[in-house]
Design a protein around this motif. Structure first.
Motif, PDB file in Angstrom:
ATOM      1  N   PHE A  46       2.938  -0.159   5.903  1.00  0.00           N
ATOM      2  CA  PHE A  46       3.326   0.462   4.378  1.00  0.00           C
ATOM      3  C   PHE A  46       4.184   1.329   4.622  1.00  0.00           C
ATOM      4  N   GLY A  47       5.304   1.363   4.490  1.00  0.00           N
ATOM      5  CA  GLY A  47       6.248   2.255   4.715  1.00  0.00           C
ATOM      6  C   GLY A  47       7.146   3.270   3.536  1.00  0.00           C
ATOM      7  N   ASN A  48       6.700   2.846   1.701  1.00  0.00           N
ATOM      8  CA  ASN A  48       7.477   3.112   1.417  1.00  0.00           C
ATOM      9  C   ASN A  48       8.372   4.035   0.822  1.00  0.00           C
ATOM     10  N   LEU A  49       7.237   5.908   1.947  1.00  0.00           N
ATOM     11  CA  LEU A  49       7.322   6.479   1.983  1.00  0.00           C
ATOM     12  C   LEU A  49       8.592   7.530   2.613  1.00  0.00           C
ATOM     13  N   LEU A  50       8.883   6.594   3.538  1.00  0.00           N
ATOM     14  CA  LEU A  50       9.890   6.976   4.122  1.00  0.00           C
ATOM     15  C   LEU A  50      11.527   6.307   3.825  1.00  0.00           C
ATOM     16  N   ASP A  51      11.187   4.999   2.996  1.00  0.00           N
ATOM     17  CA  ASP A  51      11.719   4.353   2.352  1.00  0.00           C
ATOM     18  C   ASP A  51      11.923   3.133   1.459  1.00  0.00           C
ATOM     19  N   ARG A  52      12.689   3.032   0.238  1.00  0.00           N
ATOM     20  CA  ARG A  52      12.080   2.980  -0.599  1.00  0.00           C
ATOM     21  C   ARG A  52      12.082   0.973  -0.641  1.00  0.00           C
ATOM     22  N   GLY A  53      12.324   0.942   0.659  1.00  0.00           N
ATOM     23  CA  GLY A  53      11.927  -0.559   0.814  1.00  0.00           C
ATOM     24  C   GLY A  53      11.240  -0.718   2.426  1.00  0.00           C
ATOM     25  N   ALA A  54      10.164   0.034   2.742  1.00  0.00           N
ATOM     26  CA  ALA A  54       9.318  -0.302   4.162  1.00  0.00           C
ATOM     27  C   ALA A  54       8.283  -0.664   3.841  1.00  0.00           C
ATOM     28  N   GLY A  55       7.718  -1.482   2.735  1.00  0.00           N
ATOM     29  CA  GLY A  55       5.952  -1.990   2.200  1.00  0.00           C
ATOM     30  C   GLY A  55       5.750  -0.664   1.400  1.00  0.00           C
ATOM     31  N   SER A  56       5.139  -1.631  -0.078  1.00  0.00           N
ATOM     32  CA  SER A  56       4.381  -1.201  -0.336  1.00  0.00           C
ATOM     33  C   SER A  56       3.489  -2.079  -0.962  1.00  0.00           C
ATOM     34  N   PHE A  57       2.062  -1.171  -1.571  1.00  0.00           N
ATOM     35  CA  PHE A  57       0.929  -1.942  -2.004  1.00  0.00           C
ATOM     36  C   PHE A  57       0.337  -1.007  -3.414  1.00  0.00           C
ATOM     37  N   ARG A  58       0.299  -2.743  -4.287  1.00  0.00           N
ATOM     38  CA  ARG A  58      -0.042  -1.543  -6.061  1.00  0.00           C
ATOM     39  C   ARG A  58      -0.675  -2.808  -6.121  1.00  0.00           C
ATOM     40  N   PHE A  59      -1.533  -1.217  -7.328  1.00  0.00           N
ATOM     41  CA  PHE A  59      -2.767  -2.668  -7.409  1.00  0.00           C
ATOM     42  C   PHE A  59      -2.829  -2.023  -8.738  1.00  0.00           C
ATOM     43  N   GLY A  60      -2.940  -2.522 -10.198  1.00  0.00           N
ATOM     44  CA  GLY A  60      -2.886  -1.926 -10.994  1.00  0.00           C
ATOM     45  C   GLY A  60      -2.803  -2.042 -12.541  1.00  0.00           C
ATOM     46  N   PRO A  61      -2.457  -1.432 -14.008  1.00  0.00           N
ATOM     47  CA  PRO A  61      -2.116  -2.692 -14.534  1.00  0.00           C
ATOM     48  C   PRO A  61      -0.235  -2.412 -14.514  1.00  0.00           C
ATOM     49  N   TYR A  62      -0.667  -3.710 -15.552  1.00  0.00           N
ATOM     50  CA  TYR A  62       1.010  -4.987 -15.215  1.00  0.00           C
ATOM     51  C   TYR A  62       1.820  -4.105 -16.030  1.00  0.00           C
ATOM     52  N   GLY A  63       3.184  -3.411 -15.519  1.00  0.00           N
ATOM     53  CA  GLY A  63       3.943  -2.627 -16.384  1.00  0.00           C
ATOM     54  C   GLY A  63       3.698  -1.117 -16.930  1.00  0.00           C
ATOM     55  N   ILE A  64       2.700  -1.028 -16.170  1.00  0.00           N
ATOM     56  CA  ILE A  64       2.873   0.717 -16.742  1.00  0.00           C
ATOM     57  C   ILE A  64       2.773   1.746 -15.517  1.00  0.00           C
ATOM     58  N   ASN A  65       3.410   2.678 -15.163  1.00  0.00           N
ATOM     59  CA  ASN A  65       3.073   3.374 -14.223  1.00  0.00           C
ATOM     60  C   ASN A  65       2.597   4.597 -14.240  1.00  0.00           C
ATOM     61  N   VAL A  66       2.014   5.238 -15.346  1.00  0.00           N
ATOM     62  CA  VAL A  66       1.929   6.612 -15.241  1.00  0.00           C
ATOM     63  C   VAL A  66       0.588   6.798 -15.734  1.00  0.00           C
ATOM     64  N   PRO A  67      -0.253   7.032 -14.794  1.00  0.00           N
ATOM     65  CA  PRO A  67      -1.540   7.203 -15.110  1.00  0.00           C
ATOM     66  C   PRO A  67      -2.128   8.181 -16.076  1.00  0.00           C
ATOM     67  N   THR A  68      -3.597   8.465 -16.391  1.00  0.00           N
ATOM     68  CA  THR A  68      -3.677   9.227 -17.611  1.00  0.00           C
ATOM     69  C   THR A  68      -4.259  10.718 -16.411  1.00  0.00           C
ATOM     70  N   GLN A  69      -5.101   9.649 -15.526  1.00  0.00           N
ATOM     71  CA  GLN A  69      -6.042  10.929 -14.517  1.00  0.00           C
ATOM     72  C   GLN A  69      -6.003  10.641 -13.368  1.00  0.00           C
ATOM     73  N   ARG A  70      -5.875  11.175 -11.884  1.00  0.00           N
ATOM     74  CA  ARG A  70      -6.077  10.814 -10.934  1.00  0.00           C
ATOM     75  C   ARG A  70      -7.464  11.940 -10.593  1.00  0.00           C
ATOM     76  N   SER A  71      -8.167  11.617  -9.456  1.00  0.00           N
ATOM     77  CA  SER A  71      -8.966  12.910  -9.541  1.00  0.00           C
ATOM     78  C   SER A  71     -10.184  11.652  -8.180  1.00  0.00           C
ATOM     79  N   TYR A  72     -10.378  12.651  -7.328  1.00  0.00           N
ATOM     80  CA  TYR A  72     -11.752  12.553  -6.100  1.00  0.00           C
ATOM     81  C   TYR A  72     -12.519  12.533  -6.553  1.00  0.00           C
TER      82      TYR A  72
END
Length: 620
Positions: A46-72
């Protein structure tokens, strides 16, 4: 969160996951944009970091891209992301999982003694509906070999819950309790969760593609990973001080950048994140620099992490030297010497920064600071353990002899300049460190002849630096043929070359603080005054700013040191991480991420602040 039109998230917005074999970067939208398997320096899947077509893997809410909170999860490298959707609330758990050792690791074989826990070679993701009804989506689109090989998928489960992705000689398995379908080079799934429902997915590159069998098993693996990190952190000595939290996050980051099979530490998780926006200062940092060794040992011993310190020293002892007995400036995490640099011109680069480099052409440069870094590490470790292993004494002798032979010669310097070799002051300084520490180590072994000879050589180097490396105004130079400043001369204070009371040291610290900074953050050097063989302006270097904190403490400016550290803590990423540089004009992180050197320097600087505070308490 970025307000620009760039499709690339800001570097500092990424979350870092690790299983001490490899690491992942997770974007705010829930996409894994960087993952190399099975090891840190393997080609990316997964290399989307270096090219937006180089591989990604998303698991989350459909149609929503901005989270409310992220933390460790506190005390761990396990990520939780909370999402508010029109239908309800969703919680996502992400981890590269750790578990009890099941036997020999045949995926990434160990050369160090195995620990009780080890990587499961799994990326596990669990979603949990907290309230209402939430539609979730899974989109897994690997592109192997840094984006060159789109995945070929094969369903391996009659119930459509598992599929294997293959490309460029690599295969891993996606398993989930959702129904998945293959669409070209990607697999997709969608499902609506009600309050209390859970779903999982996992990528496995383990032997036999072992992985979770259901959501409960997946969550149990994440909980075991939480327990692993907390047990590990409990071993660390973290003082009860206001700096406790950044120290804990830095410790977890350094451990996360450690390759457990050999004990090596990578300089950063990534390659080719730019030091100059849109420019050519893009390097592969997924290797082990000998320069980092002394700072690694300082940090680990300060935190009471002696096992990790010994693992790293044993890795250094195993390394194959050059023909002259000296060590290269860097090695692969498996100890390999050849790190030949190539470019991937088919990749766009992060925000158009090209070239994207794989490997690092500086591996065969002459950098005379390597001797001092190794020998300072050995002395630190020997004093801590009160024992110098027999197998390390030949390394002491070879590094001391290397410093003796090299200290009069020009080199590329600590910053690996790709211009003409120079007589860099920091390189001479580290040769002094090499002979000074070698002399002390010889004293510990009661080898009086070598103790005397190496001490006399150290005195000769010191005299040469003070004769040729100090400008007319009493400030340490970058190199002998210039009066330009260089932040690496702050090491003269940190390594005890000059006492904090020495006027030359005070003037050097003052000059760097006032003349080599942008808005209070320290530059490595002024690019227009330094032949580094490259074009473009750099951001400020975070390690140099942390060095200034330490140097200010040493020369008797505790308030200035505390103020500088506070300024640095305010610019940490939302999750407490640091890249290599900070661009002050746009207030953003630049360079590879997360950067071990930045976190190591933070630990050293924080230790000095804490020590000063404790001494002040005793004097009340």
């Amino acid at each position: 969160m970025s307000l620009s039109n760039s499709p690339f998230p800001p570097i500092a917005d990424y979350a870092f996951l690790s299983d001490c074999h490899t690491g992942a970067l997770v974007a705010p939208d829930g996409s894994v944009d960087w993952l190399c398997v099975p090891a840190f320096d393997s080609p990316s899947a997964f290399g989307n970091l270096l090219d937006r077509g180089a591989g990604s893997f998303r698991f989350g809410p459909y149609g929503i891209n901005v989270p409310t909170q992220r933390s460790y999860v506190p005390g761990t490298n396990v990520l939780t992301t909370t999402w508010h959707t029109p239908g309800g609330w969703l919680l996502v758990h992400d981890a590269l999982t750790m578990g009890p050792r099941q036997g020999p690791d045949r995926v990434t074989p160990h050369t160090r003694p195995p620990a009780d826990d080890d990587a499961e070679h799994l990326l596990v993701r669990v979603v949990e509906c907290l309230e209402g009804m939430v539609e979730v989506e899974l989109v897994c689109e690997p592109a192997f070999d840094y984006g060159r090989a789109p995945a070929e998928w094969k369903l391996v489960d009659e119930e459509w819950h598992a599929a294997d992705a293959t490309g460029a000689g690599q295969t891993f398995r996606l398993s989930t309790d959702l129904l998945i379908g293959v669409e070209g080079s990607s697999t997709r799934a969608r499902h609506t969760l009600a309050k209390g429902d859970r779903a999982f997915c996992a990528l496995s590159w383990a032997e036999g593609f072992a992985g979770p069998v259901d959501a409960a098993d997946a969550m149990a693996r994440i909980e075991r990973t939480v327990a692993f990190w907390r047990r590990w952190l409990a071993r660390a000595r973290i003082p009860d001080h206001s700096l406790r939290h950044p120290l804990e996050r830095s410790a977890l980051t350094i451990k996360g950048l450690t390759y457990m099979p050999t004990g090596a530490t990578v300089a950063a998780l990534t390659t080719s994140l730019p030091e100059t926006p849109g420019g050519e200062r893009n390097w592969d940092y997924r290797f082990t620099w000998m320069r980092d060794s002394t700072f690694t040992l300082q940090a680990l011993h300060f935190l009471n992490l002696d096992w990790e310190a010994d693992e790293f020293m044993q890795f250094v002892a195993d390394l194959e030297p050059n023909e002259d007995g000296g060590l290269q400036i860097m090695y692969g995490i498996d100890g390999r010497r050849d790190l030949t640099e190539t470019t991937r011109d088919d990749l766009s680069g992060y925000e158009g920064a090209q070239p994207v480099r794989i490997g690092n052409g500086a591996f065969d440069q002459r950098q005379n600071d390597v001797y001092g870094a190794v020998l300072d590490s050995l002395l630190l470790h020997t004093r801590r353990s009160e024992h110098l292993p027999r197998r390390l004494w030949p390394l002491v002798k070879s590094q001391a002899e290397g410093a003796l032979a090299a200290w009069r010669e020009p080199d590329q310097g600590i910053w690996e300049a790709r211009g003409a070799p120079q007589h860099y002051v920091s390189s001479k300084l580290m040769c002094w460190v090499a002979l000074d520490r070698a002399s002390k180590l010889a004293g510990i072994r009661e080898d009086l002849a070598l103790e005397k000879a190496w001490a006399e050589a150290a005195d000769e180097i010191r005299a040469d630096i003070l004769a040729h490396g100090v400008s007319d105004r009493g400030v340490l130079r970058q190199h002998y043929d210039t009066d330009a400043l260089d932040a690496s001369t702050l090491l003269a204070a940190i390594f005890g070359f000059l006492p904090g009371s020495d006027e030359r040291m005070k003037k050097t610290v003052d000059a760097i603080s006032s003349e080599l900074t942008e808005h209070g953050f320290v530059l490595r050097y002024v690019t227009g005054e330094t032949d580094d063989g490259l074009s473009g302006k750099e951001g400020t270097f975070l390690i140099c700013s942390f060095w200034l904190v330490s140097a200010l403490s040493i020369v008797g400016e505790p308030q200035e040191a505390a103020d500088m550290l506070e300024r640095l803590l305010r610019i940490a990423s939302p999750l407490g991480l640091y890249a290599e540089e900070f661009e002050v004009d746009r207030a953003r992180h630049l360079g590879n991420f997360p950067q071990a050197f930045s976190h190591l320097a933070l630990i050293e600087a924080a230790a000095r602040i804490i020590l000063a505070d404790r001494l002040d308490e005793l004097s009340l």
